[in-house]
Design a protein around this motif. Structure first.
Motif, mmCIF file in Angstrom:
data_model
loop_
_atom_site.group_PDB
_atom_site.id
_atom_site.type_symbol
_atom_site.label_atom_id
_atom_site.label_comp_id
_atom_site.label_asym_id
_atom_site.label_seq_id
_atom_site.Cartn_x
_atom_site.Cartn_y
_atom_site.Cartn_z
ATOM 1 N N SER A 40 54.425 55.686 50.236
ATOM 2 C CA SER A 40 54.037 55.092 48.954
ATOM 3 C C SER A 40 53.200 53.843 49.174
ATOM 4 O O SER A 40 52.380 53.469 48.320
ATOM 5 C CB SER A 40 55.279 54.747 48.129
ATOM 6 N N LYS A 41 53.354 53.202 50.324
ATOM 7 C CA LYS A 41 52.567 51.999 50.627
ATOM 8 C C LYS A 41 51.076 52.319 50.698
ATOM 9 O O LYS A 41 50.238 51.462 50.379
ATOM 10 C CB LYS A 41 53.042 51.372 51.941
ATOM 11 N N THR A 42 50.739 53.537 51.103
ATOM 12 C CA THR A 42 49.328 53.947 51.139
ATOM 13 C C THR A 42 48.737 53.931 49.739
ATOM 14 O O THR A 42 47.620 53.449 49.516
ATOM 15 C CB THR A 42 49.193 55.355 51.745
ATOM 16 N N VAL A 43 49.489 54.477 48.768
ATOM 17 C CA VAL A 43 49.016 54.502 47.384
ATOM 18 C C VAL A 43 48.989 53.089 46.801
ATOM 19 O O VAL A 43 48.029 52.711 46.113
ATOM 20 C CB VAL A 43 49.901 55.423 46.528
ATOM 21 N N LEU A 44 50.004 52.309 47.083
ATOM 22 C CA LEU A 44 50.049 50.938 46.561
ATOM 23 C C LEU A 44 48.892 50.098 47.093
ATOM 24 O O LEU A 44 48.322 49.269 46.371
ATOM 25 C CB LEU A 44 51.388 50.283 46.910
ATOM 26 N N LYS A 45 48.533 50.324 48.355
ATOM 27 C CA LYS A 45 47.378 49.622 48.920
ATOM 28 C C LYS A 45 46.104 50.045 48.203
ATOM 29 O O LYS A 45 45.226 49.215 47.924
ATOM 30 C CB LYS A 45 47.267 49.914 50.419
ATOM 31 N N GLY A 46 45.996 51.337 47.879
ATOM 32 C CA GLY A 46 44.843 51.819 47.126
ATOM 33 C C GLY A 46 44.772 51.204 45.743
ATOM 34 O O GLY A 46 43.679 50.859 45.256
ATOM 35 N N ILE A 47 45.923 51.052 45.102
ATOM 36 C CA ILE A 47 45.974 50.409 43.788
ATOM 37 C C ILE A 47 45.510 48.962 43.880
ATOM 38 O O ILE A 47 44.709 48.488 43.063
ATOM 39 C CB ILE A 47 47.397 50.503 43.206
ATOM 40 N N ASP A 48 45.989 48.249 44.893
ATOM 41 C CA ASP A 48 45.577 46.852 45.078
ATOM 42 C C ASP A 48 44.063 46.758 45.287
ATOM 43 O O ASP A 48 43.398 45.884 44.714
ATOM 44 C CB ASP A 48 46.306 46.239 46.276
ATOM 45 N N THR A 49 43.523 47.664 46.098
ATOM 46 C CA THR A 49 42.079 47.656 46.346
ATOM 47 C C THR A 49 41.302 47.918 45.062
ATOM 48 O O THR A 49 40.290 47.260 44.775
ATOM 49 C CB THR A 49 41.703 48.715 47.400
ATOM 50 N N ALA A 50 41.775 48.890 44.274
ATOM 51 C CA ALA A 50 41.102 49.223 43.020
ATOM 52 C C ALA A 50 41.138 48.053 42.035
ATOM 53 O O ALA A 50 40.142 47.766 41.360
ATOM 54 C CB ALA A 50 41.730 50.465 42.402
ATOM 55 N N LEU A 51 42.265 47.358 41.963
ATOM 56 C CA LEU A 51 42.362 46.190 41.089
ATOM 57 C C LEU A 51 41.419 45.085 41.548
ATOM 58 O O LEU A 51 40.732 44.458 40.727
ATOM 59 C CB LEU A 51 43.808 45.675 41.068
ATOM 60 N N THR A 96 38.712 45.484 43.102
ATOM 61 C CA THR A 96 37.345 45.957 42.864
ATOM 62 C C THR A 96 36.942 45.763 41.410
ATOM 63 O O THR A 96 35.758 45.618 41.098
ATOM 64 C CB THR A 96 37.221 47.442 43.257
ATOM 65 N N GLY A 97 37.929 45.761 40.500
ATOM 66 C CA GLY A 97 37.636 45.541 39.087
ATOM 67 C C GLY A 97 38.008 46.684 38.167
ATOM 68 O O GLY A 97 37.712 46.652 36.977
ATOM 69 N N PHE A 98 38.686 47.701 38.698
ATOM 70 C CA PHE A 98 39.025 48.865 37.888
ATOM 71 C C PHE A 98 40.115 48.557 36.868
ATOM 72 O O PHE A 98 41.032 47.765 37.122
ATOM 73 C CB PHE A 98 39.522 50.008 38.780
ATOM 74 N N GLU A 99 40.014 49.224 35.705
ATOM 75 C CA GLU A 99 41.122 49.325 34.753
ATOM 76 C C GLU A 99 42.008 50.468 35.230
ATOM 77 O O GLU A 99 41.509 51.569 35.485
ATOM 78 C CB GLU A 99 40.586 49.607 33.353
ATOM 79 N N LEU A 140 40.718 54.280 36.169
ATOM 80 C CA LEU A 140 41.465 55.176 37.049
ATOM 81 C C LEU A 140 42.861 55.421 36.504
ATOM 82 O O LEU A 140 43.534 54.501 36.021
ATOM 83 C CB LEU A 140 41.610 54.558 38.453
ATOM 84 N N ASN A 141 43.309 56.686 36.573
ATOM 85 C CA ASN A 141 44.711 57.041 36.379
ATOM 86 C C ASN A 141 45.256 57.457 37.741
ATOM 87 O O ASN A 141 44.731 58.388 38.350
ATOM 88 C CB ASN A 141 44.854 58.193 35.383
ATOM 89 N N ILE A 142 46.279 56.765 38.207
ATOM 90 C CA ILE A 142 46.783 56.983 39.558
ATOM 91 C C ILE A 142 48.200 57.540 39.481
ATOM 92 O O ILE A 142 49.071 56.983 38.809
ATOM 93 C CB ILE A 142 46.763 55.678 40.365
ATOM 94 N N SER A 143 48.418 58.650 40.156
ATOM 95 C CA SER A 143 49.729 59.306 40.152
ATOM 96 C C SER A 143 50.613 58.704 41.240
ATOM 97 O O SER A 143 50.226 58.644 42.409
ATOM 98 C CB SER A 143 49.560 60.812 40.390
ATOM 99 N N LEU A 178 52.825 43.492 38.086
ATOM 100 C CA LEU A 178 51.425 43.671 38.462
ATOM 101 C C LEU A 178 50.503 43.668 37.245
ATOM 102 O O LEU A 178 49.292 43.494 37.373
ATOM 103 C CB LEU A 178 51.275 44.988 39.241
ATOM 104 N N GLY A 179 51.099 43.868 36.058
ATOM 105 C CA GLY A 179 50.305 43.906 34.839
ATOM 106 C C GLY A 179 49.549 45.203 34.639
ATOM 107 O O GLY A 179 48.540 45.260 33.928
ATOM 108 N N VAL A 180 50.054 46.290 35.243
ATOM 109 C CA VAL A 180 49.414 47.603 35.164
ATOM 110 C C VAL A 180 50.236 48.515 34.255
ATOM 111 O O VAL A 180 51.446 48.665 34.468
ATOM 112 C CB VAL A 180 49.287 48.238 36.566
ATOM 113 N N PRO A 181 49.638 49.135 33.240
ATOM 114 C CA PRO A 181 50.377 50.060 32.374
ATOM 115 C C PRO A 181 50.946 51.231 33.169
ATOM 116 O O PRO A 181 50.265 51.815 34.018
ATOM 117 C CB PRO A 181 49.320 50.541 31.370
#
Length: 337
Positions: A145-156, A158-161, A123-126, A187-190
Motif C-alpha cells: 500500500s506504501k507504493t500507492v500512497l507514495k503515488g498519491i503524495d506525488t500526484a498531490l 504535482t497539483g492534481f485534484e 484522478l480517482n485512485i483505488s 490528508l484532506g483528500v475525499p
C-alpha cells in the motif's frame, strides 16, 4: 409505474467513461480471480483495441451529444503506451469540460508529472486498505500500500485534484474503514466508500459480502461527527458528508442498497470498442465496427444517439426488487469503473 420508468430513461447523457486498455498490473475487487486472471490470461491483441484516433473520434461524437465529462479507465489506464498523447488530444475537444482518470496508483510516482503536463487535472485512485498484509492479499501481487500512497503524495505535489475509492467487502477489509477515514481526513483528500457490487461474473459476489452504506455510516459516526453535503451536480452518484469543522469529506457509492438508476447519466466504451449504457450490461453496441466501416461523422452520431435513447437498463432497481438478476455481465477489466 410504466410512465415512471419511461421518465427515468429520459435522463441526459453527460458522462462518458472510456476504457483505454484491458490490461492491469494487479487484481482488485472487481477483477477475475487469480486462477483465471493469471499470467497466462489472453489480453486483447493491439488491433482489437481502439486506437487514439478512434477514441478521439468517439469522444468528439459524444461531446456533440451532450457529454461534458470524460474519464479514462481500464484495466489500468497507465499501462497504455503514450497515454499523455491521448490526453492532449481529448483536452482539445470542443464541449469537453472535465477529464479524469481512474488508476490503482502503482505507476503514478513516475507518470503524474507527464499526465499533468498533458492537461489532466483529476484522478480517482483505488485503494482498498492501508494495512499492508490486507492490501497485498487483495491485489494478489504482493504490492505494498506504501507504493500507492507514495503515488498519491506525488500526484498531490504535482497539483492534481484527487479522490480515493475504497471497495468494502464484509469479512475482508471492513476493519480498514476507520484507518482509511482517519488517514485521508488528515490528508484532506475525499474518500469514497463503495458497496461491493456484482460487476462481471467472476468476483464471487453475494449479498453476505455486502457492507451497506447504512452499516458503514454507523461505524463512522461512532468516531466522527458528519454532516450531509448537497450533490454538486445532477447525476452525482456519491452521497457526500463533511467532517464537521473541516473541509474534508467522505462519500458512499450505494449501487446495491440504494439504487440510483433513475439519475444515472453515464455511459461506457469498453477496451474493445463497445458502447454500454449500464455498468451491469450484458451486451454492448459495436462502435469499433462503425468506425472501421468508414461511416460519416453524422452517421456515427445518429447511431450512438439511438442506442442511448432506446436503452432500458435498470439493473440495480431490478436487483433491489427481485434479488440479484441472473445474467452474464461485461467484466470490469473491459468496461472500467
Amino acid at each position: 409505474m410504466a410512465d415512471r420508468v419511461v421518465d427515468q430513461l429520459k435522463r441526459p447523457l453527460q458522462d462518458l467513461r472510456i476504457s483505454v486498455t484491458d490490461r492491469c498490473n494487479f487484481r482488485c475487487a472487481y477483477c477475475m480471480p487469480a486462477e483465471i486472471f493469471g499470467p497466462d490470461f489472453q489480453f486483447l491483441p493491439k488491433d482489437k483495441v481502439l486506437s487514439f484516433e478512434e477514441i478521439e473520434m468517439v469522444a468528439s461524437v459524444f461531446a456533440d451529444l451532450g457529454v461534458r465529462k470524460l474519464r479514462l479507465t481500464g484495466g489500468e489506464p497507465l499501462l497504455r503506451r503514450d497515454l499523455p498523447v491521448l490526453i492532449g488530444r481529448l483536452t482539445a475537444i470542443d464541449g469537453i469540460e472535465d477529464i479524469g482518470l481512474t488508476t490503482n496508483g502503482v505507476l503514478l510516482t513516475k507518470q503524474a508529472p507527464l499526465l499533468y503536463e498533458a492537461g489532466l487535472r483529476r484522478l480517482n485512485i483505488s485503494l482498498d486498505a492501508l494495512n499492508d498484509e490486507v492490501f497485498k492479499k487483495l491485489n494478489g501481487k504482493g504490492i505494498s500500500s506504501k507504493t500507492v500512497l507514495k503515488g498519491i503524495d506525488t500526484a498531490l505535489e504535482t497539483g492534481f485534484e484527487i479522490k480515493v475509492n475504497m471497495v468494502v467487502q464484509k469479512g475482508v477489509n471492513e476493519q480498514e474503514i476507520l484507518p482509511m477515514a482517519e488517514y485521508f481526513k488528515e490528508l484532506g483528500v475525499p474518500l469514497r466508500f463503495i458497496e461491493f457490487m456484482d460487476v462481471g461474473n467472476s468476483n464471487g459476489w453475494n449479498w453476505e459480502r455486502v457492507l451497506t452504506k447504512k452499516q458503514m455510516f454507523g461505524m463512522l459516526t461512532e468516531h466522527f461527527d458528519l454532516e450531509p453535503i448537497d450533490a454538486a451536480y445532477y447525476g452525482e452518484v456519491a452521497k457526500r458528508y463533511r467532517y464537521k469543522g473541516s473541509n474534508a469529506e467522505i462519500g458512499f457509492i450505494t449501487s446495491v442498497s440504494e439504487s440510483f438508476c433513475s439519475s444515472c447519466t453515464r455511459a461506457r466504451i469498453s477496451a474493445d470498442g463497445k458502447f454500454y449504457t449500464c455498468l451491469f450490461a450484458s451486451q454492448g453496441f459495436d462502435v469499433k465496427s462503425l468506425l472501421r466501416a468508414n461511416l460519416t461523422y453524422d452517421e456515427c452520431k445518429q447511431a450512438l444517439k439511438q442506442v442511448w435513447e432506446n436503452r432500458n437498463d435498470r439493473y440495480s432497481d431490478e436487483r433491489a426488487v427481485k434479488g440479484s438478476p441472473r445474467r452474464n455481465k461485461i467484466e470490469m477489466s473491459y468496461i472500467g469503473g
